[in-house]
Design a protein around this motif. Structure first.
Motif, PDB file in Angstrom:
ATOM      1  N   ARG A   1     -20.102  10.544  13.780  1.00  0.00           N
ATOM      2  CA  ARG A   1     -19.742  11.794  14.100  1.00  0.00           C
ATOM      3  C   ARG A   1     -18.846  12.723  13.259  1.00  0.00           C
ATOM      4  O   ARG A   1     -18.787  13.965  13.131  1.00  0.00           O
ATOM      5  CB  ARG A   1     -18.871  11.617  15.580  1.00  0.00           C
ATOM      6  CG  ARG A   1     -18.363  12.951  16.287  1.00  0.00           C
ATOM      7  CD  ARG A   1     -17.918  12.636  17.525  1.00  0.00           C
ATOM      8  NE  ARG A   1     -17.446  13.877  18.101  1.00  0.00           N
ATOM      9  CZ  ARG A   1     -17.292  13.903  19.399  1.00  0.00           C
ATOM     10  NH1 ARG A   1     -17.084  12.973  20.251  1.00  0.00           N
ATOM     11  NH2 ARG A   1     -16.740  15.027  20.019  1.00  0.00           N
ATOM     12  N   ASN A   2     -18.184  11.958  12.293  1.00  0.00           N
ATOM     13  CA  ASN A   2     -17.160  12.598  11.533  1.00  0.00           C
ATOM     14  C   ASN A   2     -17.997  13.144  10.336  1.00  0.00           C
ATOM     15  O   ASN A   2     -17.696  14.267   9.796  1.00  0.00           O
ATOM     16  CB  ASN A   2     -16.102  11.499  10.907  1.00  0.00           C
ATOM     17  CG  ASN A   2     -15.171  12.159   9.669  1.00  0.00           C
ATOM     18  OD1 ASN A   2     -14.376  13.014  10.017  1.00  0.00           O
ATOM     19  ND2 ASN A   2     -15.419  11.604   8.641  1.00  0.00           N
TER      20      ASN A   2
ATOM     21  N   GLU B   1     -19.575  16.308  11.865  1.00  0.00           N
ATOM     22  CA  GLU B   1     -18.475  17.348  11.973  1.00  0.00           C
ATOM     23  C   GLU B   1     -18.196  18.178  10.607  1.00  0.00           C
ATOM     24  O   GLU B   1     -18.345  19.413  10.479  1.00  0.00           O
ATOM     25  CB  GLU B   1     -17.181  16.657  12.463  1.00  0.00           C
ATOM     26  CG  GLU B   1     -17.331  16.481  13.797  1.00  0.00           C
ATOM     27  CD  GLU B   1     -16.103  15.676  14.684  1.00  0.00           C
ATOM     28  OE1 GLU B   1     -15.095  15.775  13.844  1.00  0.00           O
ATOM     29  OE2 GLU B   1     -15.865  15.760  15.538  1.00  0.00           O
TER      30      GLU B   1
ATOM     31  N   SER C   1     -19.015  21.991   9.565  1.00  0.00           N
ATOM     32  CA  SER C   1     -17.892  22.670   9.288  1.00  0.00           C
ATOM     33  C   SER C   1     -18.381  23.578   8.011  1.00  0.00           C
ATOM     34  O   SER C   1     -17.878  24.464   7.537  1.00  0.00           O
ATOM     35  CB  SER C   1     -16.489  22.093   9.281  1.00  0.00           C
ATOM     36  OG  SER C   1     -16.077  21.452  10.420  1.00  0.00           O
TER      37      SER C   1
ATOM     38  N   GLU D   1     -23.572  18.283  17.927  1.00  0.00           N
ATOM     39  CA  GLU D   1     -23.004  17.422  19.301  1.00  0.00           C
ATOM     40  C   GLU D   1     -23.087  17.897  20.673  1.00  0.00           C
ATOM     41  O   GLU D   1     -23.596  19.016  20.918  1.00  0.00           O
ATOM     42  CB  GLU D   1     -21.380  17.564  19.106  1.00  0.00           C
ATOM     43  CG  GLU D   1     -21.011  16.910  17.677  1.00  0.00           C
ATOM     44  CD  GLU D   1     -21.070  15.262  17.815  1.00  0.00           C
ATOM     45  OE1 GLU D   1     -21.252  14.702  18.860  1.00  0.00           O
ATOM     46  OE2 GLU D   1     -20.765  14.950  16.756  1.00  0.00           O
TER      47      GLU D   1
END
Length: 379
Positions: free
Chosen positions: A47-48, A51, A55, A166
């Motif tokens: 998930r990191n 993200e 971004s 997500e």
């Protein structure tokens, strides 16, 4: 300074999890690619990482992301720009892009995935790659049915797409739809961390309309010697024995047959993906001309594929024999080097099941109108 930069990139790569994720791919993935022409790896990165990449794409919105557009080449050689609605993108090789976020620099410089694929599937001979970052603004943004490449166009042989979204639900749309023809299509949700690999040349696919913002990145891997490799092993394996096997095992024939089988859905996808303008009108016109030619050239084959490649085709016995009594009339001129002209020429002159009288009398210098005359004579 150079050593320090390498250490920094290695540290960033570890944080993103890209290197370890690439090294985790193994025999099961290679087998899927060999047998199906595609492979799906859920949870490829965490998930990191998703993200960070999402971004980074957000930072590029505005003047850094440009509308997706392709040059449509009509049958007479004229060009028209086809812009897709709500799709914006860029590539990491574009000046100033990787400086926008450390994770983009990692992706641009880390060759682990390419090296891993080369070890697992050495016959591909991957030499280079390009990375595209894409933002779909929603509001119905989608892609039409297409193949990413063909042997005469460029060296791309393998496509890898990583999804970054997500909490995605089926109701949002935006699924990647693969067409491993003659098997039925399948939809893949664009959920964060999912990696999809498939043949750039042999896997027909599209993106369904999305009602929500959608993020992804695409990596195209190209072969070392453009046009010199045989990628039959990336063609989806046929699950049924049939006398049509020699036809469907030829990837060029299979591409054309798929266009005829999915003709209406293909046309609908063109309408959904592009605004109503002259470019879309010309693209639709050429699509239906192509379909008419394919339907005539393969008129002895297509009736036997009724229901194949669709959900209603499950369990269909496609060994039956039928013929079209009234071939579809044609009227169109095509460039001599176009894939349709080249492939129909191969079919008419080499396939033993095709009427040789047609092959003798067609001038493939670019004039396919003569097919129409011969069709009428034979009707």
């Amino acid at each position: 300074m150079f050593r320090q930069r390498l250490c920094t990139l290695a540290s960033m790569s570890d944080a993103l999890g890209w290197t370890n994720a690439s090294l985790s791919l193994g025999p099961s993935v290679w087998l899927q690619l060999e047998k199906q022409g595609y492979a799906v790896v859920e949870g490829f990165v965490g998930r990191n990482a998703c993200e960070q990449l999402r971004s980074a794409i957000d930072r590029l919105k505005g003047d850094r992301l440009v509308p997706n557009a392709t040059h449509f080449v009509a049958g007479d050689g004229s060009r028209e720009l086809l812009v897709k609605s709500q799709i914006f993108e860029t590539e990491t090789h574009v000046k100033g892009i990787v400086e926008q976020a450390p994770c983009l620099s990692v992706l641009h410089n880390d060759t682990t995935l390419q090296e891993r694929i080369n070890r697992g599937m050495p016959a591909l001979g991957l030499q280079s790659r390009s990375i595209k970052l894409q933002y779909n603004a929603g509001k119905g943004g989608c892609f039409p049915m297409h193949f990413d490449s063909e042997e005469t166009v460029d060296g791309r042989v393998l496509t890898a797409i990583l999804y970054l979204n997500e909490e995605w639900t089926q109701s949002y749309g935006g699924q990647l739809r693969l067409y491993p023809f003659p098997e039925e299509p399948l939809d893949i949700e664009p959920t964060a961390g999912t990696l999809v690999l498939f043949s750039s040349r042999n896997m027909l696919h599209r993106v369904l309309p999305s009602s929500r913002e959608r993020y992804c990145m695409t990596i195209w891997f190209s072969e070392a010697m453009h046009g010199m490799q045989n990628h039959k092993h990336l063609l989806p394996t046929l699950k049924e024995e049939s006398d049509l096997m020699p036809v469907l095992e030829n990837f060029e024939f299979r591409r054309l047959l798929a266009k005829a089988v999915y003709a209406q859905e293909w046309a609908d996808s063109l309408v959904e993906s592009h605004p109503d303008n002259e470019g879309r009108r010309l693209a639709l016109e050429k699509h239906w001309k192509d379909v008419n030619i394919i339907k005539f050239v393969f008129r002895h084959i297509l009736p036997r594929l009724e229901g194949v490649g669709t959900s209603k085709g499950k369990g269909t016995n496609w060994i039956k024999t039928t013929e079209i009594s009234n071939p579809i009339p044609l009227c169109s001129r095509y460039r001599p080097g176009s894939p349709l002209v080249r492939t129909t020429k191969i079919w008419l002159t080499k396939c033993p099941s095709m009427d040789k009288r047609v092959a003798r009398d067609i001038d493939f210098s670019g004039d396919i109108e003569k097919i129409d005359g011969r069709a009428k004579e034979m009707a």
